[in-house]
Scaffold this active site. Structure first.
Site, PDB file in Angstrom:
ATOM      1  N   ASN A   6      44.030  33.646  29.371  1.00  0.00           N
ATOM      2  CA  ASN A   6      43.886  33.299  30.788  1.00  0.00           C
ATOM      3  C   ASN A   6      42.770  32.251  30.944  1.00  0.00           C
ATOM      4  OD1 ASN A   6      42.829  33.347  33.494  1.00  0.00           O
ATOM      5  ND2 ASN A   6      44.105  35.134  33.870  1.00  0.00           N
ATOM      6  N   ASP A   8      41.759  30.751  33.820  1.00  0.00           N
ATOM      7  CA  ASP A   8      41.258  30.573  35.190  1.00  0.00           C
ATOM      8  C   ASP A   8      39.766  30.228  35.239  1.00  0.00           C
ATOM      9  OD1 ASP A   8      43.752  31.166  36.093  1.00  0.00           O
ATOM     10  OD2 ASP A   8      43.288  33.220  36.677  1.00  0.00           O
ATOM     11  N   ARG A  17      31.174  23.005  40.696  1.00  0.00           N
ATOM     12  CA  ARG A  17      30.534  21.749  41.082  1.00  0.00           C
ATOM     13  C   ARG A  17      31.455  20.790  41.821  1.00  0.00           C
ATOM     14  NH1 ARG A  17      26.104  18.419  37.830  1.00  0.00           N
ATOM     15  NH2 ARG A  17      25.113  20.411  38.150  1.00  0.00           N
ATOM     16  N   HIS A  56      40.166  28.585  41.866  1.00  0.00           N
ATOM     17  CA  HIS A  56      39.953  28.045  40.510  1.00  0.00           C
ATOM     18  C   HIS A  56      41.078  27.061  40.147  1.00  0.00           C
ATOM     19  CE1 HIS A  56      42.188  31.725  39.732  1.00  0.00           C
ATOM     20  NE2 HIS A  56      41.113  32.509  39.745  1.00  0.00           N
ATOM     21  N   GLU A  76      50.478  33.684  37.155  1.00  0.00           N
ATOM     22  CA  GLU A  76      50.202  34.837  38.017  1.00  0.00           C
ATOM     23  C   GLU A  76      50.296  34.359  39.460  1.00  0.00           C
ATOM     24  OE1 GLU A  76      46.377  36.354  37.093  1.00  0.00           O
ATOM     25  OE2 GLU A  76      46.951  36.956  35.081  1.00  0.00           O
ATOM     26  N   THR A 106      38.071  39.318  41.769  1.00  0.00           N
ATOM     27  CA  THR A 106      39.199  39.129  40.864  1.00  0.00           C
ATOM     28  C   THR A 106      40.264  40.122  41.285  1.00  0.00           C
ATOM     29  OG1 THR A 106      39.907  39.157  38.545  1.00  0.00           O
ATOM     30  CG2 THR A 106      38.196  40.722  39.157  1.00  0.00           C
ATOM     31  N   THR A 107      41.436  40.074  40.651  1.00  0.00           N
ATOM     32  CA  THR A 107      42.517  40.986  41.039  1.00  0.00           C
ATOM     33  C   THR A 107      42.047  42.422  40.865  1.00  0.00           C
ATOM     34  OG1 THR A 107      43.942  39.320  40.036  1.00  0.00           O
ATOM     35  CG2 THR A 107      44.985  41.339  40.758  1.00  0.00           C
ATOM     36  N   HIS A 196      43.430  42.888  31.946  1.00  0.00           N
ATOM     37  CA  HIS A 196      42.313  42.983  32.893  1.00  0.00           C
ATOM     38  C   HIS A 196      41.145  43.754  32.289  1.00  0.00           C
ATOM     39  CE1 HIS A 196      40.107  42.821  36.610  1.00  0.00           C
ATOM     40  NE2 HIS A 196      40.998  41.955  37.017  1.00  0.00           N
ATOM     41  N   GLY A 197      40.050  43.048  32.135  1.00  0.00           N
ATOM     42  CA  GLY A 197      38.820  43.682  31.659  1.00  0.00           C
ATOM     43  C   GLY A 197      38.797  43.988  30.167  1.00  0.00           C
ATOM     44  N   GLY A 218      41.166  37.007  29.779  1.00  0.00           N
ATOM     45  CA  GLY A 218      40.520  35.794  30.256  1.00  0.00           C
ATOM     46  C   GLY A 218      39.011  35.832  30.171  1.00  0.00           C
ATOM     47  N   HIS A 219      38.401  36.691  30.988  1.00  0.00           N
ATOM     48  CA  HIS A 219      36.952  36.627  31.175  1.00  0.00           C
ATOM     49  C   HIS A 219      36.174  36.727  29.862  1.00  0.00           C
ATOM     50  CE1 HIS A 219      33.382  36.964  33.790  1.00  0.00           C
ATOM     51  NE2 HIS A 219      32.913  37.643  32.767  1.00  0.00           N
TER      52      HIS A 219
END
Ligand code: PXP
Length: 246
Positions: A6, A8, A17, A56, A76, A106-107, A196-197, A218-219
């Site tokens: 992911n 994003d 910025r 994003h 998504e 986030t979701t 997720h997570g 992603g994160h």
């Protein structure tokens, strides 16, 4: 097990910025370049979420990633007319229907397929007619898995957020919920994904869940990439997933 990367948060950093001027010649980092690096690191697909507030990823990012990177694309999207129109323009390989609230960071939970059956079924049908394979991002809950099959989605993505936030004994309970939902999904003929997570530490418990085809992460990958670069961060996550046995 496949890894969907992911991207994003690459766009999140650029928008921090350049939100008012994403086409500025100085705008960086570039999500397309990040996608190429994710591919080089062994990523199996790319995931992007174009949110209604465009916080994003921008439409232009989605179109460029689709055109310029030779990897399956998972879009998504919220269950709205606007996003359906965008999906039909981008033509991703997969679409994952997610809930979307403007205020959330986030979701934050799975899509309530039971409550939104009519809209979800219609959106699944429109996407499938366009040749896009559809996934529903749901909590690991018996009713939601059943409703997803009823809506004729080909895939579910089990929301692993509660698992990721759980501590001590709660972790076992969350893993159990995920195992049961994966087994039910499999029995109903659904492809089962999760996301997720998920990070480099809790991935070891994710490996206990049967029947998983793909993880969307992603994160943690983008965070790790700040230290070692995206290619290496993806490579490390793939290595952590390697012992998985269906
Ligand atoms: N899957 C879905 C449906 C998501 O909405 C997200 C977050 O954008 C992810 C996976 C990835 O979650 P994370 O960034 O916590 O790895």
């Amino acid at each position: 097990m496949l890894l969907g990367v992911n991207l994003d948060h690459v766009a999140t950093l650029r928008q921090a910025r350049y939100a008012l001027d994403p086409d500025n010649h100085n705008a960086e980092p570039c999500p397309v370049a990040a996608g190429h690096a994710a591919k080089a690191g062994g990523g199996d697909s790319l995931t992007i979420h174009v949110r209604a507030d465009r916080r994003h990823m921008q439409d232009a990012d989605a179109l460029r990633i689709r055109e310029e990177i030779d990897l399956p694309l998972n879009l998504e999207m919220g269950v709205t007319k606007e996003m359906l129109e965008l999906a039909l323009k981008i033509k991703p390989d997969f679409a994952c229907l997610v809930p979307e609230n403007r205020e959330e960071v986030t979701t934050e939970g799975g899509l309530d397929v039971c409550a939104r059956m009519h809209d979800v079924k219609a959106t699944v049908s429109a996407l499938r007619d366009a040749g896009i394979k559809v996934s529903l991002f749901i909590d690991p809950d018996e009713d939601q898995v059943g409703a997803s099959a009823f809506c004729e989605a080909e895939m579910i993505e089990l929301h692993t957020g509660c698992f990721a936030n759980a501590q001590a004994k709660e972790v076992d309970l969350e893993v159990k919920r995920l195992i049961e939902a994966a087994e039910q999904g499999r029995t109903l003929g659904l492809q089962v994904n999760a996301g997720h997570g998920i990070n480099y530490t809790n991935i070891t418990r994710i490996l206990e869940i049967p029947h998983l085809t793909e993880l969307n992460i992603g994160h943690s990958i983008v965070s790790r990439a700040m230290m070692v670069g995206i290619q290496q961060a993806v490579h490390e996550m793939k290595a952590a997933m390697e012992p998985y046995k269906v």
